[in-house]
Structures are given as structure tokens and as C-alpha cells.
Enzyme design. Structure first.
Site, short mmCIF file in Angstrom:
data_model
loop_
_atom_site.label_atom_id
_atom_site.label_comp_id
_atom_site.label_asym_id
_atom_site.label_seq_id
_atom_site.Cartn_x
_atom_site.Cartn_y
_atom_site.Cartn_z
N PRO A 196 0.56 -1.11 -0.19
CA PRO A 196 0.25 0.12 0.17
C PRO A 196 0.93 1.23 0.24
O PRO A 196 0.06 2.19 -0.34
CB PRO A 196 -1.00 -0.04 1.53
CG PRO A 196 -0.10 -1.33 2.01
CD PRO A 196 0.76 -1.85 0.95
N GLU A 232 1.83 -7.39 8.95
CA GLU A 232 2.22 -5.53 8.53
C GLU A 232 2.78 -4.78 7.91
O GLU A 232 3.03 -4.01 8.18
CB GLU A 232 2.62 -4.97 10.54
CG GLU A 232 1.88 -5.67 11.24
CD GLU A 232 0.28 -5.08 11.93
OE1 GLU A 232 -0.06 -3.59 11.21
OE2 GLU A 232 -1.20 -5.86 11.28
N ARG A 263 -3.61 -8.46 -20.67
CA ARG A 263 -4.82 -8.20 -21.36
C ARG A 263 -4.39 -7.75 -22.23
O ARG A 263 -4.47 -7.27 -23.14
CB ARG A 263 -6.03 -7.05 -20.85
CG ARG A 263 -6.72 -8.38 -19.59
CD ARG A 263 -8.21 -7.33 -19.07
NE ARG A 263 -9.05 -6.87 -20.52
CZ ARG A 263 -9.38 -5.67 -20.79
NH1 ARG A 263 -8.49 -4.94 -20.58
NH2 ARG A 263 -10.26 -5.28 -22.23
N ASP A 309 -11.33 -0.15 -24.91
CA ASP A 309 -11.51 0.22 -23.10
C ASP A 309 -11.66 1.64 -21.57
O ASP A 309 -10.90 2.57 -22.45
CB ASP A 309 -10.15 -0.58 -22.54
CG ASP A 309 -9.84 -2.20 -22.61
OD1 ASP A 309 -11.20 -2.57 -22.39
OD2 ASP A 309 -9.07 -2.68 -22.55
N1 ADE Z 1 -1.11 -4.99 0.41
C1 ADE Z 1 -1.98 -3.99 0.67
N2 ADE Z 1 -2.26 -3.54 0.48
C2 ADE Z 1 -2.20 -3.79 -1.05
C3 ADE Z 1 -2.39 -2.39 -2.11
N3 ADE Z 1 -3.10 -1.13 -1.98
N4 ADE Z 1 -1.95 -2.52 -3.54
C4 ADE Z 1 -0.80 -3.49 -3.22
N5 ADE Z 1 -0.28 -4.06 -2.43
C5 ADE Z 1 -1.03 -3.83 -1.16
#
Ligand code: ADE
Length: 235
Positions: A89, A116, A153, A168
Site C-alpha cells: 500500500p 504488518e 490483457r 477500454d
Molecule cells: N497490499 C496491501 N494493500 C495493498 C495495496 N493497496 N496495493 C498493493 N498491495 C497491497
């Protein structure tokens, strides 16, 4: 093109990546999806992939060694034009243009974190850290599936002529695809726009173009450099 995915739950991706056009593309030899169990790259009898964070804090972190051994093992047996991505993330946001660029590679190696997070030293062994959106998933597996699907794709030959990528959303322009309809022509009083039944291809094209821009303005104004206020009548 080859996709290598390193995860502690490799089986979780098997079903999703073996159906539909991805399944057909693998059967046709256009893509090769290889799922690797991260625990196979541990060197202790308990096959441990996580440990407590230095300095304290909640939860466990994924260890650096299994990922690095996994990357090195996969690279020893893959083409030279390969990109290694950590799904997290905290990464840069994944875009359609990445899918188009990466589809020209020999391979992508995708690392899935869990718990975590991942020991920061893993970053030194990857080309990029990538996020699929501003939310936190339980692990990188769903994100890896997103990257594989979007990139596959764009791999030549994967999407056939009946399922064109040119219409697309995000294809070569930052805007959404036009709304689409199929039979019946009327459902509970909701009619398919008359122009789509007209057979007039120039008019249909113009209608689709206009509707695509309308939809982008309504749902994703930031793609057009507009703020939400600029797109609402009372704003
Ligand atoms: N792992 C946890 N959340 C994620 C996200 N938003 N994007 C990529 N990998 C992740």
C-alpha cells in the site's frame, strides 16, 4: 510473457488466474503464470517467513531472506528483460499505462506481502513498489492478481477481436469507456439509446465519444483536471 508470483498463499491465486481469457492465454502459450510458495525459499526447518519488528510495534513483518532468495532463484531461470515488483500500500499507484509498458517485458516477478508489512530492505532488491489503490488489503495477492490480469490483457494476442482493448477505459486517454447495452432493447421502461439501434456507425461513434466524456466528467473529474465543484451544477 511470464508472471512469477511469490506468496505464502500461492494456491489462493490459482483459480482466478486460470479462468476466462487468462486461462485461454495460458493454454495458447501466450502467457505463463508461475505461483511460488515463499516458504520454499526459507532455510529453517519451520519455514518461517515472518518475525517481530525491531524497535517494537504491533504485529509481524515478512523477513527479507525468503524474498531475496526467491527473486534470485526465479531470475536465474527467466529472461533478461524482467521487472521485479513489490505489491504494497506504500507503493506508487498502478496505472493502465504500466500494464501496457510491462506487457512488452519477458516477465514480471511479483512479491506479495502479508502481516504488518515487509522488511524495508526488500526494496533494495526490487525495481519498484506498487500499490493498486489507497486502501490496505490483507495481503498483496489480490493486488498481484490485478497486475497480472491488466498486464496479460495488454499482451499481444491475449484479447481477441471480439473483446477489443481499444474501447477500454483508460486506453491511451485518461478517460472512462462509453456506456454499453445489449438485448433486450427495453427493460422495465428503460430503453437502449435509439442511436445504438440505428446502424449509423458515424453517429454511434459520436454518441459513444460524447457519453464517454460525460461519464468521465461525472465519475472521475480529476482525470480531466477538473475539481468536483466544476462538474456539478449547484457547486
Ligand atoms: N497490499 C496491501 N494493500 C495493498 C495495496 N493497496 N496495493 C498493493 N498491495 C497491497
Amino acid at each position: 510473457m511470464r508472471f512469477d508470483i511469490l506468496s505464502i498463499f500461492p494456491g489462493a491465486l490459482r483459480g482466478l488466474l486460470s479462468v476466462g481469457i487468462l486461462g485461454q492465454a495460458q493454454a495458447a502459450g501466450l502467457i505463463d503464470v508461475r505461483l511460488h510458495d515463499l516458504r520454499a525459499f526459507t532455510d529453517d526447518p519451520h519455514r518461517i517467513v515472518d518475525d517481530r519488528p525491531y524497535g517494537g510495534g504491533a504485529g509481524m513483518l515478512m523477513k527479507v531472506e525468503p524474498f531475496v532468495r526467491g527473486i534470485e532463484t526465479i531470475k536465474a531461470d527467466s529472461g533478461s528483460n524482467v521487472r521485479t515488483i513489490l505489491l504494497s500500500p506504500q507503493g506508487r499507484l498502478f496505472r493502465q499505462s504500466d500494464a501496457a509498458d510491462w506487457a512488452r517485458l519477458d516477465g514480471l516477478i511479483l512479491l506479495c506481502g502479508r502481516y504488518e508489512g515487509v522488511d524495508e530492505r526488500v526494496i533494495g532488491f526490487v525495481d519498484e513498489e506498487i500499490s493498486i489503490g489507497d486502501y490496505v488489503l490483507a495481503g498483496g495477492e489480490a493486488a498481484a492478481a490485478v497486475v497480472v490480469e491488466a498486464t496479460a490483457r495488454m499482451t499481444p494476442g491475449v484479447v481477441g477481436k471480439f473483446d477489443s482493448i481499444e474501447s477500454d477505459s483508460f486506453y491511451e486517454k485518461p478517460r472512462l469507456g462509453a456506456p454499453q447495452y445489449t438485448r433486450p432493447p427495453e427493460f422495465r421502461g428503460l430503453r437502449v439509446p435509439e442511436v445504438l439501434l440505428s446502424g449509423d456507425h458515424a453517429k454511434i461513434e459520436a454518441f459513444r465519444e460524447a457519453e464517454a466524456w460525460k461519464k468521465t466528467t461525472r465519475n472521475r473529474p480529476e482525470l480531466l483536471g477538473l475539481s468536483l465543484e466544476e462538474t456539478t451544477e449547484d457547486g
